[in-house]
Design an enzyme around this catalytic site. Structure first.
Site, PDB file in Angstrom:
ATOM      1  N   GLU A   1       8.781  38.570  14.001  1.00 39.70           N
ATOM      2  CA  GLU A   1       8.543  37.073  14.422  1.00 39.70           C
ATOM      3  C   GLU A   1       7.634  37.234  15.642  1.00 39.70           C
ATOM      4  O   GLU A   1       6.803  36.375  15.750  1.00 39.70           O
ATOM      5  CB  GLU A   1       9.896  36.357  14.484  1.00 39.70           C
ATOM      6  CG  GLU A   1      10.700  36.186  13.342  1.00 39.70           C
ATOM      7  CD  GLU A   1      11.788  37.460  13.418  1.00 39.70           C
ATOM      8  OE1 GLU A   1      12.756  37.238  13.262  1.00 39.70           O
ATOM      9  OE2 GLU A   1      11.492  38.676  13.795  1.00 39.70           O
TER      10      GLU A   1
ATOM     11  N   ASP B   1      16.569  80.627   1.939  1.00 39.95           N
ATOM     12  CA  ASP B   1      15.270  79.951   2.015  1.00 39.95           C
ATOM     13  C   ASP B   1      14.434  79.834   3.270  1.00 39.95           C
ATOM     14  O   ASP B   1      13.092  79.864   3.406  1.00 39.95           O
ATOM     15  CB  ASP B   1      15.152  78.590   1.397  1.00 39.95           C
ATOM     16  CG  ASP B   1      15.509  78.560  -0.240  1.00 39.95           C
ATOM     17  OD1 ASP B   1      15.500  79.407  -0.686  1.00 39.95           O
ATOM     18  OD2 ASP B   1      16.001  77.487  -0.634  1.00 39.95           O
TER      19      ASP B   1
END
Length: 348
Positions: A53, A208
């Site tokens: 706003e 990983d």
């Protein structure tokens, strides 16, 4: 009334530009209309900075010599109820009252206890006409992360995994096996930049050695979270490179080492997903994407603490290995991602 939806949609289009930048605040867009013409618009661009706003009103003040007169004859559209309290910035409801904007159209109420209807009440007490509930479902969906954090006291949980065409998650011999193509991997990195944190289990981290960053995308990297019950992971892993805040959930110690935070859980045999999510909530983490492994994903699925799943299915097959998780939910879409198929599922 027929134009309300059009301008609210513009608010939503603006709001989403704040994705990945405003958490733990909501994404909000605002549009100011005078005589069916947009004269100002804005969105919440950065946490701690001006709200939507404020940016919309400031645009009008900057662009028009008669800005105050225009504002007094305008309607402001905002996708979320204007705030009514002092936080990082002053109340937006006070700003709209100050400039005597006569009509405010709101997408949905703000569930945050310090707002939740108080902004609307303050506007009405100042004789401002308030219309509520325009594109409400879309406005709530846009801020589903924010609503989840405020109402459930936990982050919004996104599960992500890749599976082979025959339903396997990974080989069972601890070797790396790429299931998806480059397009899907790039998309995942972009997703990471949109969430506050990314979580993996110990086995995924060890096998990983993932960086869990956004090197194939744009935006800021998320905080990293790993579950390492007995602190067995090597300090040489990418997870511990001190490049970004990393939370390690374990049963041994609570400590801080640079950007590495060790958080001990009192009970590692029951309610582990719930305990972890509550601790993330306390860290102002509004959303987390869980990328594996299969055991970690299944733990959250079985606990029922997930909101969305993004499942890639590749062309490769394994014939044997670790089975991909199974999940029940509402399938919202199936789209191609390179040569892979992506399925989006929401919890019922």
């Amino acid at each position: 009334m027929p134009h309300h939806e059009k301008y609210m949609q513009r608010c939503l289009d603006l709001a989403i530009l704040g994705m990945g930048k405003v958490s733990p605040n909501p994404m909000v867009g605002a549009v100011i209309v005078h005589d069916d013409r947009i004269i100002g618009e804005g969105y919440h661009q950065q946490y701690g900075q001006a709200h939507a706003e404020v940016n919309a009103v400031n645009q009008v003040l900057s662009n028009f010599d008669n800005a105050e007169d225009l504002l007094r004859g305008s309607t402001i559209y905002v996708s979320l109820e204007p705030c009514a309290h002092y936080g990082k910035t002053p109340p937006c409801a006070d700003l709209l009252i100050k400039h005597r904007i006569p009509q405010v159209v709101v997408g949905c109420r703000d569930p945050f206890p310090q707002v939740d209807g108080k902004g609307i009440e303050k506007l009405k007490d100042a004789s401002i006409e308030v219309t509520l509930g325009i594109l409400e479902k879309q406005c709530r969906f846009l801020n589903r992360r924010f609503f989840t954090r405020v109402q459930q006291h936990r982050p919004y949980v996104i599960l992500k995994w890749a599976q082979t065409a025959d339903g396997f998650f990974a080989p069972d011999d601890d070797r790396q096996f790429w299931i998806t193509g480059p397009e899907s991997r790039k998309l995942v990195h972009q997703w990471r930049s949109e969430e506050d944190a990314i979580l993996v289990g110990k086995n995924t981290a060890a096998i990983d050695d993932p960086q869990l960053n956004v090197r194939f995308g744009n935006g800021r990297p998320p905080k990293r979270v790993v579950i390492d019950r007995r602190l067995e992971l090597s300090s040489d892993l990418h997870l511990f490179d001190q490049s970004v805040e990393t939370l390690v959930f374990n049963e041994i110690k609570t400590d801080i080492n640079g950007k590495i935070k060790y958080i001990a859980l009192e009970d590692f045999d029951r309610y582990v997903p719930q305990y972890i999510l509550y601790q993330l909530y306390l860290q102002d983490i509004q959303s987390v994407i869980i990328e594996g492994g299969a055991h970690t994903l299944n733990t959250f699925i079985e606990a029922g603490v997930w909101d969305e799943a993004r499942v890639f299915t590749g062309e490769a097959t394994l014939t044997s290995g670790i089975k991909a998780p199974k999940i029940n939910g509402i399938i919202a879409g199936e789209i191609p991602s390179g040569r892979d198929q992506l399925q989006i599922i929401y919890k019922k």
